[in-house]
Design a protein around this motif. Sequence first.
Motif: not given
Length: 129
Positions: A8, A13, A26-29, A32, A34, A36, A40, A42
Amino acid sequence: MARATVSSSGAEWATHIKTGRHELLSDEPQALGGQDAGPAPYDLLLASLGSCTAITLRMYAQRKQWTLREVGIELSHHKEENRSKIHRVITLQGDLDEEQRARLADIAERTPVTLTLKEAADIHTELAK
């Protein structure tokens, strides 16, 4: 043995994941911070559990020569009193009697990823030199 590398960089993110010959993001929405750009963390955890469950159930049914046409799994994760809770709903399609369905439900509780999550994994962290 499973292996993955993750990198990263930059202001966002998003992470670049390599595992074997496969690559994904992978990313955060956006909510949050990111972009998207991918699932994410989880979401990836739930996908891993669901994938392992479906594969294991299909392998077991094939070995027993049961007619299991499709396995569908819906998963969700939340925290309750500082403990993670995962809810998994499995839909089995095929010519299965109640005894076979019960056996597959039992097998679902003992898939490799299920056991890893239930037992909790020891995680050792070190910084590269």
